[in-house]
Design a protein around this motif. Structure first.
Motif, mmCIF file in Angstrom:
data_model
loop_
_atom_site.group_PDB
_atom_site.id
_atom_site.type_symbol
_atom_site.label_atom_id
_atom_site.label_comp_id
_atom_site.label_asym_id
_atom_site.label_seq_id
_atom_site.Cartn_x
_atom_site.Cartn_y
_atom_site.Cartn_z
ATOM 1 N N LEU A 119 -147.466 59.575 -25.314
ATOM 2 C CA LEU A 119 -146.274 60.199 -25.889
ATOM 3 C C LEU A 119 -146.259 59.949 -27.389
ATOM 4 C CD1 LEU A 119 -143.382 59.413 -23.390
ATOM 5 C CD2 LEU A 119 -144.320 61.635 -23.965
ATOM 6 N N ILE A 120 -146.726 58.769 -27.774
ATOM 7 C CA ILE A 120 -146.792 58.373 -29.182
ATOM 8 C C ILE A 120 -148.128 57.672 -29.398
ATOM 9 C CG2 ILE A 120 -145.835 56.867 -30.974
ATOM 10 C CD1 ILE A 120 -143.121 57.049 -29.584
ATOM 11 N N GLN A 121 -148.775 57.989 -30.517
ATOM 12 C CA GLN A 121 -149.972 57.253 -30.924
ATOM 13 C C GLN A 121 -149.762 56.757 -32.343
ATOM 14 O OE1 GLN A 121 -153.050 60.308 -29.496
ATOM 15 N NE2 GLN A 121 -154.092 58.329 -29.241
ATOM 16 N N GLN A 122 -150.322 55.567 -32.620
ATOM 17 C CA GLN A 122 -150.191 54.981 -33.958
ATOM 18 C C GLN A 122 -150.541 56.030 -35.008
ATOM 19 O OE1 GLN A 122 -152.211 51.111 -32.716
ATOM 20 N NE2 GLN A 122 -151.373 50.557 -34.710
ATOM 21 N N GLY A 123 -149.687 56.110 -36.021
ATOM 22 C CA GLY A 123 -149.898 57.060 -37.100
ATOM 23 C C GLY A 123 -149.137 58.363 -36.945
ATOM 24 N N ASP A 124 -148.630 58.630 -35.723
ATOM 25 C CA ASP A 124 -147.829 59.843 -35.500
ATOM 26 C C ASP A 124 -146.477 59.716 -36.196
ATOM 27 O OD1 ASP A 124 -149.763 60.787 -33.757
ATOM 28 O OD2 ASP A 124 -148.588 60.449 -31.936
ATOM 29 N N GLU A 125 -145.791 60.828 -36.306
ATOM 30 C CA GLU A 125 -144.379 60.787 -36.682
ATOM 31 C C GLU A 125 -143.603 60.421 -35.420
ATOM 32 O OE1 GLU A 125 -142.743 63.920 -39.321
ATOM 33 O OE2 GLU A 125 -144.700 64.846 -38.965
ATOM 34 N N TYR B 76 -148.762 47.783 -29.370
ATOM 35 C CA TYR B 76 -149.325 47.806 -30.711
ATOM 36 C C TYR B 76 -150.798 47.472 -30.572
ATOM 37 C CZ TYR B 76 -150.531 46.237 -35.389
ATOM 38 O OH TYR B 76 -151.153 46.081 -36.591
ATOM 39 N N LEU B 77 -151.650 48.174 -31.289
ATOM 40 C CA LEU B 77 -153.085 47.945 -31.227
ATOM 41 C C LEU B 77 -153.567 47.480 -32.600
ATOM 42 C CD1 LEU B 77 -155.474 48.257 -29.253
ATOM 43 C CD2 LEU B 77 -155.816 50.550 -30.190
ATOM 44 N N LYS C 167 -157.399 44.490 -30.247
ATOM 45 C CA LYS C 167 -156.517 43.671 -29.410
ATOM 46 C C LYS C 167 -155.173 44.380 -29.254
ATOM 47 C CE LYS C 167 -154.396 39.092 -29.138
ATOM 48 N NZ LYS C 167 -154.579 38.639 -27.838
ATOM 49 N N GLU C 168 -154.726 44.440 -28.003
ATOM 50 C CA GLU C 168 -153.491 45.138 -27.665
ATOM 51 C C GLU C 168 -152.366 44.134 -27.452
ATOM 52 O OE1 GLU C 168 -152.182 47.425 -23.697
ATOM 53 O OE2 GLU C 168 -153.888 48.355 -24.703
ATOM 54 N N HIS C 169 -151.190 44.453 -27.973
ATOM 55 C CA HIS C 169 -149.991 43.633 -27.776
ATOM 56 C C HIS C 169 -148.934 44.511 -27.121
ATOM 57 C CE1 HIS C 169 -151.563 40.425 -30.345
ATOM 58 N NE2 HIS C 169 -151.986 41.388 -31.142
ATOM 59 N N ILE C 170 -148.608 44.208 -25.866
ATOM 60 C CA ILE C 170 -147.621 45.007 -25.146
ATOM 61 C C ILE C 170 -146.229 44.554 -25.544
ATOM 62 C CG2 ILE C 170 -146.709 45.651 -22.885
ATOM 63 C CD1 ILE C 170 -149.548 45.259 -21.789
ATOM 64 N N VAL C 171 -145.453 45.500 -26.025
ATOM 65 C CA VAL C 171 -144.092 45.240 -26.465
ATOM 66 C C VAL C 171 -143.109 45.486 -25.325
ATOM 67 C CG1 VAL C 171 -142.296 45.986 -28.096
ATOM 68 C CG2 VAL C 171 -144.680 45.847 -28.839
ATOM 69 N N GLN C 172 -143.404 46.474 -24.507
ATOM 70 C CA GLN C 172 -142.444 46.874 -23.480
ATOM 71 C C GLN C 172 -143.148 47.651 -22.386
ATOM 72 O OE1 GLN C 172 -139.663 49.761 -25.036
ATOM 73 N NE2 GLN C 172 -138.372 49.730 -23.235
ATOM 74 N N HIS D 109 -144.099 56.720 -40.095
ATOM 75 C CA HIS D 109 -145.146 56.934 -39.108
ATOM 76 C C HIS D 109 -145.200 55.712 -38.195
ATOM 77 C CE1 HIS D 109 -146.216 60.165 -41.825
ATOM 78 N NE2 HIS D 109 -146.887 60.681 -40.816
ATOM 79 N N THR D 110 -145.645 55.940 -36.983
ATOM 80 C CA THR D 110 -145.577 54.906 -35.954
ATOM 81 C C THR D 110 -146.661 53.846 -36.095
ATOM 82 O OG1 THR D 110 -146.950 56.202 -34.460
ATOM 83 C CG2 THR D 110 -144.567 56.503 -34.293
ATOM 84 N N ASN D 111 -146.319 52.652 -35.645
ATOM 85 C CA ASN D 111 -147.272 51.564 -35.478
ATOM 86 C C ASN D 111 -147.533 51.312 -34.001
ATOM 87 O OD1 ASN D 111 -147.786 50.762 -38.177
ATOM 88 N ND2 ASN D 111 -145.755 49.843 -38.254
ATOM 89 N N MET D 112 -146.721 51.895 -33.159
ATOM 90 C CA MET D 112 -146.796 51.681 -31.717
ATOM 91 C C MET D 112 -147.474 52.862 -31.036
ATOM 92 S SD MET D 112 -145.227 48.849 -30.992
ATOM 93 C CE MET D 112 -144.125 47.737 -31.821
#
Length: 189
Positions: free
Chosen positions: A37-43, A59-60, A65-70, A89-92
């Protein structure tokens, strides 16, 4: 849209006429397993209300390395809120782990809906407050809870997720090794 109405009514009553004015602000979207639904760098165009399915917000790092936020499932809201509320722009990343449907709401739509209908402003404030409380509880658990406490709390709060999610992701979310998670899962099985 009936799920949306029930979701709103858990916090505030809403008449048929009021709900008819709410519906146009939302669009429905089907999401396939492994679809982003969202990729890092998207609006960050939308905040999402999950109608069905399971999603992972993470967050990647550049290293991979992946960090699961939710994790998010039915009746949960998700987005990259830093980007959504600050027009960045997204970081998640948000990926679908079990196919489902979401309702999409733009920030402009959220603001206009809140201005037009005080009940919805109240609804969003309560949802945001509950989300903030849950986030603080998660941070405290990660900072001070031992592995067993973190596992027990996750199993208590999200019994359906602990059964459905791959152990790899549950371990990552809890900050545990897969071996520790397997041992705790067997102990509390």
């Amino acid at each position: 849209m009936e799920k949306l109405r029930k979701h709103i009514q858990q916090i505030t009553p809403i008449s048929d006429e009021e709900f008819e004015s709410v519906k146009p602000y939302f669009t429905i979207r089907k999401v396939l397993k492994n679809q982003f639904l969202i990729q890092q760098g998207d609006e960050a165009l939308y905040e999402y209300l999950i109608l069905s399915g399971i999603f992972r917000v993470f967050y990647l790092e550049e290293s991979g390395k992946e960090h699961i936020v939710q994790f998010a499932t039915e009746n949960w809201w998700m987005s990259d809120y830093i980007a959504y509320f600050n027009h960045r722009h997204t970081n998640m990343n948000v990926i679908c782990m079990e196919a489902g449907e979401v309702l999409c709401l733009t920030l402009e739509g959220r603001e206009n809906l809140s201005a037009a209908l005080h009940k919805m402003e109240h609804f969003f404030r309560i949802k945001l407050t509950k989300g903030y409380v849950a986030l603080q509880q998660r941070i405290i658990s990660l900072l001070s809870g031992n592995p067993e406490q973190r596992y027990e709390e996750f199993a208590r709060l999200y019994p359906n997720l602990i059964q459905k999610m791959p152990k790899k992701y549950v371990a990552e979310y809890l900050g545990l090794s897969r071996e520790t998670l397997s041992r705790l899962h067997a102990k509390h099985g």
